[in-house]
Design an enzyme around this catalytic site. Structure first.
Site, PDB file in Angstrom:
ATOM      1  N   ARG A 108      -1.427  -4.601   2.719  1.00 19.03           N
ATOM      2  CA  ARG A 108      -1.594  -3.406   3.557  1.00 19.03           C
ATOM      3  C   ARG A 108      -1.030  -3.750   4.927  1.00 19.03           C
ATOM      4  O   ARG A 108      -1.570  -4.603   5.639  1.00 19.03           O
ATOM      5  CB  ARG A 108      -3.080  -3.047   3.636  1.00 19.03           C
ATOM      6  N   HIS A 135       1.781   5.805   1.120  1.00 20.87           N
ATOM      7  CA  HIS A 135       0.454   5.358   0.655  1.00 20.87           C
ATOM      8  C   HIS A 135       0.291   5.790  -0.803  1.00 20.87           C
ATOM      9  O   HIS A 135      -0.510   6.655  -1.139  1.00 20.87           O
ATOM     10  CB  HIS A 135      -0.612   5.998   1.533  1.00 20.87           C
ATOM     11  N   GLN A 138      -3.204   5.920  -2.702  1.00 18.92           N
ATOM     12  CA  GLN A 138      -4.052   7.032  -2.297  1.00 18.92           C
ATOM     13  C   GLN A 138      -3.687   8.304  -3.057  1.00 18.92           C
ATOM     14  O   GLN A 138      -4.564   9.028  -3.551  1.00 18.92           O
ATOM     15  CB  GLN A 138      -3.914   7.284  -0.792  1.00 18.92           C
ATOM     16  N   ASP A 226      -5.393  14.936   7.233  1.00 18.77           N
ATOM     17  CA  ASP A 226      -5.655  13.538   7.556  1.00 18.77           C
ATOM     18  C   ASP A 226      -5.950  13.457   9.041  1.00 18.77           C
ATOM     19  O   ASP A 226      -5.771  14.433   9.784  1.00 18.77           O
ATOM     20  CB  ASP A 226      -4.455  12.665   7.175  1.00 18.77           C
ATOM     21  N   CYS A 265      -8.131  11.525   2.871  1.00 21.35           N
ATOM     22  CA  CYS A 265      -8.139  10.131   2.401  1.00 21.35           C
ATOM     23  C   CYS A 265      -9.191   9.281   3.095  1.00 21.35           C
ATOM     24  O   CYS A 265      -9.506   8.188   2.610  1.00 21.35           O
ATOM     25  CB  CYS A 265      -6.760   9.511   2.554  1.00 21.35           C
ATOM     26  N   ARG A 293      -9.927   5.839  -5.885  1.00 22.45           N
ATOM     27  CA  ARG A 293      -9.041   4.753  -5.473  1.00 22.45           C
ATOM     28  C   ARG A 293      -9.264   3.543  -6.387  1.00 22.45           C
ATOM     29  O   ARG A 293      -8.307   2.871  -6.795  1.00 22.45           O
ATOM     30  CB  ARG A 293      -9.311   4.371  -4.014  1.00 22.45           C
TER      31      ARG A 293
END
Length: 309
Positions: A108, A135, A138, A226, A265, A293
């Protein structure tokens, strides 16, 4: 994709059938976990996976740690400060060394270019846990969550309102691969990159870009947003001023389809990008989304590090 080293860097690198198989595998792994029965016989038994964080995380860290352990693997948790990727030695050298120690790498980090460089030189699978550009894990979980709530996603409409970021980029990739109609509302100053939009349209995605969040959510089966200030963003006040009209509140949700769900998310800022009444209300799917996830990433791990088929 290489049949020898199976990297999971972007949804755009896979075809529709591959993405569908991963999602169905994730559903099967979740169903088996709910029943308390393993769907597979510890496919990562004896495997060592380095899990590297240059950026902090709750969901990515816990879901990969739990997922690897449930699949029989061993986690080596590493912070970015410990290895100083690209500083003390080249990324290529780091990739070569780590490949001699472990069977896979999840990382990450902000730089997508450095992720690609790591994967290029690694001889073990590399999984994208997040970059500034995309991502994918996700959005695999998002698609799974959508289908649990509303059925097959093909032909359905997903609306995005707010900032253009890495999650939206992966949604553009998913829209092209899974026949999703994607309706995006952003301020002009925070619009998706032209290169991303051009890629989506070349790949056959149905994408609509507007400045009006109500236009974006019209006819939508799912509304997604988001946080307004992401990792690496320094212009907090500027972003807040631009994005206030894009908050997902009850009025905006009422403009979507009657059974539309809300996704985010996480982490979320209640009262900023989403109203408390929405994220904690009956149309919110964020907790299922967060759980998924784990299952989506387990499917990716099995695909990348299990016995190739």
């Amino acid at each position: 994709m290489s049949t020898q080293t199976r990297h999971f860097l972007d949804i755009s690198s896979f075809d529709s059938a591959q993405i569908r198989r991963l999602i169905e595998d994730a559903k099967a792994l979740k169903a088996a976990r709910v029943k308390g029965q393993p769907a597979v016989e510890k496919p990562l038994a004896g495997k060592k996976i380095a899990v590297i964080f240059q950026q902090p995380s709750l969901r990515t860290r816990m879901s990969f740690d739990v997922g690897i352990n449930e699949l029989g693997g061993h986690v080596l948790m590493v912070s970015g400060d410990e290895i100083e990727l690209g500083q003390r030695e080249s990324i290529a050298d780091t990739a070569r060394v780590m490949s001699r120690y472990v069977d896979g790498i999840m990382i990450r980090m902000l730089s997508h270019h450095e992720l690609e460089e790591l994967a290029h030189y690694a001889t073990v699978p590399v999984i994208n846990g997040l970059t500034k550009r995309s991502h994918p894990c996700q959005v695999m979980a998002d698609v799974m969550t959508f289908e649990e709530r509303l059925g097959p996603i093909a032909g359905r409409t997903v609306a995005w309102t707010g900032d253009s970021n890495n999650v939206l980029a992966s949604w553009v990739h998913a829209a092209a691969r899974l026949d999703v109609k994607l309706q995006i509302a952003t301020p002009e100053q925070l619009a998706p990159p032209d290169a991303l939009m051009d890629w989506g349209r070349r790949e056959g995605a149905s994408i609509k870009l507007t400045r009006d969040p109500y236009e974006a959510v019209s006819g939508a089966d799912c509304v997604i947003t988001d946080c307004w200030v992401s990792m690496g963003d320094a212009d907090r006040e500027y972003r807040h001023n631009l994005l206030r009209p894009y908050q997902v509140d009850d009025r905006l949700m009422a403009a979507a389809n009657r059974d539309a769900i809300f996704m985010h998310c996480l982490p979320a800022k209640r009262g900023e990008e989403v109203a408390e009444s929405v994220i904690d209300g009956p149309r919110s799917a964020v907790w299922d989304e967060a759980e998924n996830r784990l299952h989506a990433q387990k499917a990716v791990l099995v695909w990348a590090l299990g016995n190739p088929t």
